[in-house]
Design a protein around this motif. Structure first.
Motif, PDB file in Angstrom:
ATOM      1  N   VAL A  67       0.872  -1.173   0.000  1.00 18.78           N
ATOM      2  CA  VAL A  67       0.000   0.000   0.000  1.00 18.78           C
ATOM      3  C   VAL A  67       0.911   1.226   0.000  1.00 18.78           C
ATOM      4  N   THR A  68       0.580   2.190  -0.860  1.00 17.97           N
ATOM      5  CA  THR A  68       1.396   3.398  -0.988  1.00 17.97           C
ATOM      6  C   THR A  68       0.541   4.623  -0.712  1.00 17.97           C
ATOM      7  N   PHE A  69       1.053   5.472   0.148  1.00 15.47           N
ATOM      8  CA  PHE A  69       0.427   6.749   0.480  1.00 15.47           C
ATOM      9  C   PHE A  69       1.276   7.837  -0.175  1.00 15.47           C
ATOM     10  N   GLU A  70       0.621   8.750  -0.901  1.00 14.55           N
ATOM     11  CA  GLU A  70       1.374   9.813  -1.554  1.00 14.55           C
ATOM     12  C   GLU A  70       0.560  11.102  -1.524  1.00 14.55           C
ATOM     13  N   ALA A  71       1.226  12.207  -1.175  1.00 18.14           N
ATOM     14  CA  ALA A  71       0.568  13.520  -1.138  1.00 18.14           C
ATOM     15  C   ALA A  71       1.624  14.609  -1.305  1.00 18.14           C
ATOM     16  N   HIS A  72       1.160  15.819  -1.424  1.00 23.45           N
ATOM     17  CA  HIS A  72       2.022  16.997  -1.548  1.00 23.45           C
ATOM     18  C   HIS A  72       3.011  16.858  -2.705  1.00 23.45           C
TER      19      HIS A  72
END
Length: 151
Positions: A67-72
């Motif tokens: 699972v990958t979380f990506e932001a900004h």
């Protein structure tokens, strides 16, 4: 007792933050997402992890997927892949494959048995120092994460 899956939401407030920041949460390699937003990691074959009636754990077992979380714009990017439960001298921990460049495992959470109800085991999770750097550096070590459900 053997387990076919591990269900974990990492931390509900972290998932909400990523989404509120216009980011994305993606799953791959067999991981699925529940209606509640938690992630189901299928078990790999061959693990020897077990929990005794007294709550003590032994062995290890791995789980597939990521699972990958990506932001900004990519400034926040965290991938949790190849989760494993490992019981050892330091107790029960959840490990992940660390950054692809070094291929080491790191313990992201210390675990404790909360409940056994039939074939489902619930484990409490607290982030470690390595977990703080792997997941999000705004959660100090000892911060409670979402519980893990083994089934």
């Amino acid at each position: 007792m053997s387990f076919s899956k591990l269900t974990w939401g990492v931390k509900a407030s972290f998932r909400s933050y990523v989404e509120a920041a216009g980011g994305s949460i993606t799953v791959s390699e067999g991981v699925t997402v529940t209606d509640e937003g938690t992630f189901i990691f299928p078990a790999e074959a061959g693990g020897d992890f077990s929990i005794a009636p007294d709550g003590s754990a032994s062995g290890a077992t791995g789980f597939q997927g990521a699972v990958t979380f990506e932001a900004h714009g990519g400034m926040l990017k965290s991938t949790l892949s190849e989760l494993a439960l490992e019981a050892g001298e330091d107790g029960l921990v959840l490990t992940v494959l660390d950054a692809p460049m070094n291929k080491n495992r790191c313990a992201v959470a210390e675990l404790e048995l909360l409940e056994v109800a039939g074939d489902v085991v619930t484990l409490g999770t607290k982030i470690t120092v390595d977990g703080m750097y792997q997941i999000a550096d705004n959660y100090p070590p000892g911060t409670e994460l979402d519980p893990i459900m083994l089934g």
